[in-house]
Design an enzyme around this catalytic site. Structure first.
Site, PDB file in Angstrom:
ATOM      1  N   ASN A  86       0.798  -1.220   0.000  1.00  0.00           N
ATOM      2  CA  ASN A  86       0.000   0.000   0.000  1.00  0.00           C
ATOM      3  C   ASN A  86       0.833   1.273   0.000  1.00  0.00           C
ATOM      4  O   ASN A  86       0.289   2.376   0.130  1.00  0.00           O
ATOM      5  CB  ASN A  86      -0.950   0.011   1.204  1.00  0.00           C
ATOM      6  CG  ASN A  86      -1.759  -1.265   1.282  1.00  0.00           C
ATOM      7  OD1 ASN A  86      -1.559  -2.061   2.188  1.00  0.00           O
ATOM      8  ND2 ASN A  86      -2.619  -1.503   0.302  1.00  0.00           N
ATOM      9  N   ILE A  93       1.190   6.875  -0.807  1.00  0.00           N
ATOM     10  CA  ILE A  93       0.476   6.057   0.172  1.00  0.00           C
ATOM     11  C   ILE A  93      -0.982   5.888  -0.234  1.00  0.00           C
ATOM     12  O   ILE A  93      -1.648   6.851  -0.592  1.00  0.00           O
ATOM     13  CB  ILE A  93       0.529   6.721   1.564  1.00  0.00           C
ATOM     14  CG1 ILE A  93       1.989   6.862   2.007  1.00  0.00           C
ATOM     15  CG2 ILE A  93      -0.276   5.935   2.581  1.00  0.00           C
ATOM     16  CD1 ILE A  93       2.175   7.739   3.221  1.00  0.00           C
ATOM     17  N   CYS A  94      -1.458   4.649  -0.160  1.00  0.00           N
ATOM     18  CA  CYS A  94      -2.861   4.346  -0.408  1.00  0.00           C
ATOM     19  C   CYS A  94      -3.536   4.157   0.948  1.00  0.00           C
ATOM     20  O   CYS A  94      -3.376   3.122   1.587  1.00  0.00           O
ATOM     21  CB  CYS A  94      -2.994   3.089  -1.255  1.00  0.00           C
ATOM     22  SG  CYS A  94      -4.711   2.647  -1.596  1.00  0.00           S
ATOM     23  N   LEU A  95      -4.249   5.190   1.395  1.00  0.00           N
ATOM     24  CA  LEU A  95      -4.982   5.152   2.653  1.00  0.00           C
ATOM     25  C   LEU A  95      -6.213   6.027   2.454  1.00  0.00           C
ATOM     26  O   LEU A  95      -6.098   7.237   2.243  1.00  0.00           O
ATOM     27  CB  LEU A  95      -4.106   5.682   3.790  1.00  0.00           C
ATOM     28  CG  LEU A  95      -4.693   5.677   5.185  1.00  0.00           C
ATOM     29  CD1 LEU A  95      -5.021   4.253   5.638  1.00  0.00           C
ATOM     30  CD2 LEU A  95      -3.722   6.333   6.167  1.00  0.00           C
ATOM     31  N   ARG A  99      -7.809  10.668   1.465  1.00  0.00           N
ATOM     32  CA  ARG A  99      -8.516  11.155   0.276  1.00  0.00           C
ATOM     33  C   ARG A  99      -9.636  12.104   0.688  1.00  0.00           C
ATOM     34  O   ARG A  99     -10.352  11.849   1.655  1.00  0.00           O
ATOM     35  CB  ARG A  99      -9.130   9.988  -0.494  1.00  0.00           C
ATOM     36  CG  ARG A  99      -8.091   9.105  -1.116  1.00  0.00           C
ATOM     37  CD  ARG A  99      -8.758   8.100  -2.050  1.00  0.00           C
ATOM     38  NE  ARG A  99      -7.892   6.942  -2.147  1.00  0.00           N
ATOM     39  CZ  ARG A  99      -8.250   5.708  -1.845  1.00  0.00           C
ATOM     40  NH1 ARG A  99      -9.473   5.453  -1.461  1.00  0.00           N
ATOM     41  NH2 ARG A  99      -7.395   4.727  -1.952  1.00  0.00           N
TER      42      ARG A  99
END
EC number: 2.3.2.34
Length: 163
Positions: A86, A93-95, A99
């Site tokens: 992630n 960063i994918c969180l 967003r």
């Protein structure tokens, strides 16, 4: 956060000088935001992580807090090179919490704080480690193919980049 504390001292010094009204208003607005951040950061004192694949690593994150905080989320980047499904090797960063608009409804909201961001980042190293919807597809596929080799590569990255 030392730089933030230094900035606050400089801003306090400006208040005593003969700055223009516009500069004073701008300083006051930023100063309120900065004071909020100092309070939140003082509450954090979080060390990542205590368990899992990334145990023992020290990971640095850069957090850019926009002037419109807390109406918009901070921008966070991982400065430590890491092998993670992630987080890309370049630090993206994918969180969902980072967003502004999130499909799953867990995106940023004005009620969230930097503490929520740190907890979210901590979760990426433990219970939210997501191999099913990865940002770093190569790392996720590596885990699915060979968990032990994945663990070895994570440990190698920690030895090389996260000490």
């Amino acid at each position: 956060m030392l730089t933030l504390a230094s900035k606050l001292k400089r801003d306090d010094g400006l208040k005593g000088s003969r700055a223009s009204a516009a500069a004073s208003d701008s300083t006051r607005r930023v100063s309120v935001r900065d004071r909020l951040l100092v309070k939140e950061v003082a509450e954090l004192e979080a060390n990542l992580p205590y368990e899992g694949y990334y145990q023992g690593g020290k990971f640095q994150f850069e957090t850019e807090v926009p002037d419109a905080y807390n109406m918009v989320p901070p921008k966070v980047k991982c400065l430590t090179r890491i092998w993670h499904p992630n987080i890309t090797e370049t630090g993206e960063i994918c969180l969902s919490l980072l967003r502004e608009h999130s499909i799953d409804g867990t995106g940023w909201a004005p009620t969230r704080t930097l503490k929520d961001v740190v907890w979210g980042l901590n979760s990426l190293f433990t219970d939210l480690l997501n191999f099913d919807d990865p940002l770093n597809i190569e790392a996720a596929e590596h885990h699915l193919r060979d968990k032990e080799d994945f663990r070895s590569k994570v440990e190698d990255y920690i030895r090389r980049y996260a000490r």
